[in-house]
Design a protein around this motif. Structure first.
Motif, PDB file in Angstrom:
ATOM      1  N   LEU A  34      -6.663  15.716  46.091  1.00  0.00           N
ATOM      2  CA  LEU A  34      -6.559  15.091  44.743  1.00  0.00           C
ATOM      3  C   LEU A  34      -7.552  14.087  44.919  1.00  0.00           C
ATOM      4  O   LEU A  34      -8.247  13.650  43.799  1.00  0.00           O
ATOM      5  N   GLN A  35      -7.887  13.247  46.155  1.00  0.00           N
ATOM      6  CA  GLN A  35      -8.746  12.308  46.214  1.00  0.00           C
ATOM      7  C   GLN A  35     -10.323  12.852  46.249  1.00  0.00           C
ATOM      8  O   GLN A  35     -10.914  12.176  45.421  1.00  0.00           O
ATOM      9  N   LYS A  38     -10.608  13.312  42.196  1.00  0.00           N
ATOM     10  CA  LYS A  38     -11.376  12.367  41.302  1.00  0.00           C
ATOM     11  C   LYS A  38     -12.807  12.303  41.661  1.00  0.00           C
ATOM     12  O   LYS A  38     -13.476  11.596  40.634  1.00  0.00           O
ATOM     13  N   THR A  39     -13.175  11.782  42.944  1.00  0.00           N
ATOM     14  CA  THR A  39     -14.341  11.849  43.330  1.00  0.00           C
ATOM     15  C   THR A  39     -15.722  12.310  42.635  1.00  0.00           C
ATOM     16  O   THR A  39     -16.475  12.222  42.240  1.00  0.00           O
ATOM     17  N   GLN A  41     -14.487  13.926  39.970  1.00  0.00           N
ATOM     18  CA  GLN A  41     -14.539  14.211  38.900  1.00  0.00           C
ATOM     19  C   GLN A  41     -15.849  12.671  38.232  1.00  0.00           C
ATOM     20  O   GLN A  41     -16.274  12.560  36.850  1.00  0.00           O
ATOM     21  N   ASN A  42     -15.859  11.674  39.013  1.00  0.00           N
ATOM     22  CA  ASN A  42     -16.181  10.257  38.479  1.00  0.00           C
ATOM     23  C   ASN A  42     -17.770  10.818  38.952  1.00  0.00           C
ATOM     24  O   ASN A  42     -18.625   9.914  38.179  1.00  0.00           O
TER      25      ASN A  42
END
Length: 55
Positions: A34-35, A38-39, A41-42
């Protein structure tokens, strides 16, 4: 009969401990994934924003 019950209880306890360890490992892997998501996607969003600003 008592020995059988004791053996079953010991086996059940070992199984529960193994399942708990497996659960903890899966949770750690999911948290890491998940991390990473998120990274990613950012980074993707930041790159898209830079491209829009440069246009």
């Amino acid at each position: 009969m008592q020995q059988l019950t004791t053996a079953i209880m010991k086996t059940s306890t070992k199984t529960i401990v193994l399942l708990k360890a497996f659960d903890m490992e899966l949770r750690a892997l999911l948290k890491r994934d998940l991390q990473n998501f998120k990274t990613t996607q950012n980074t993707k969003n930041n790159n898209e924003s830079k491209q829009l600003l440069a246009a």
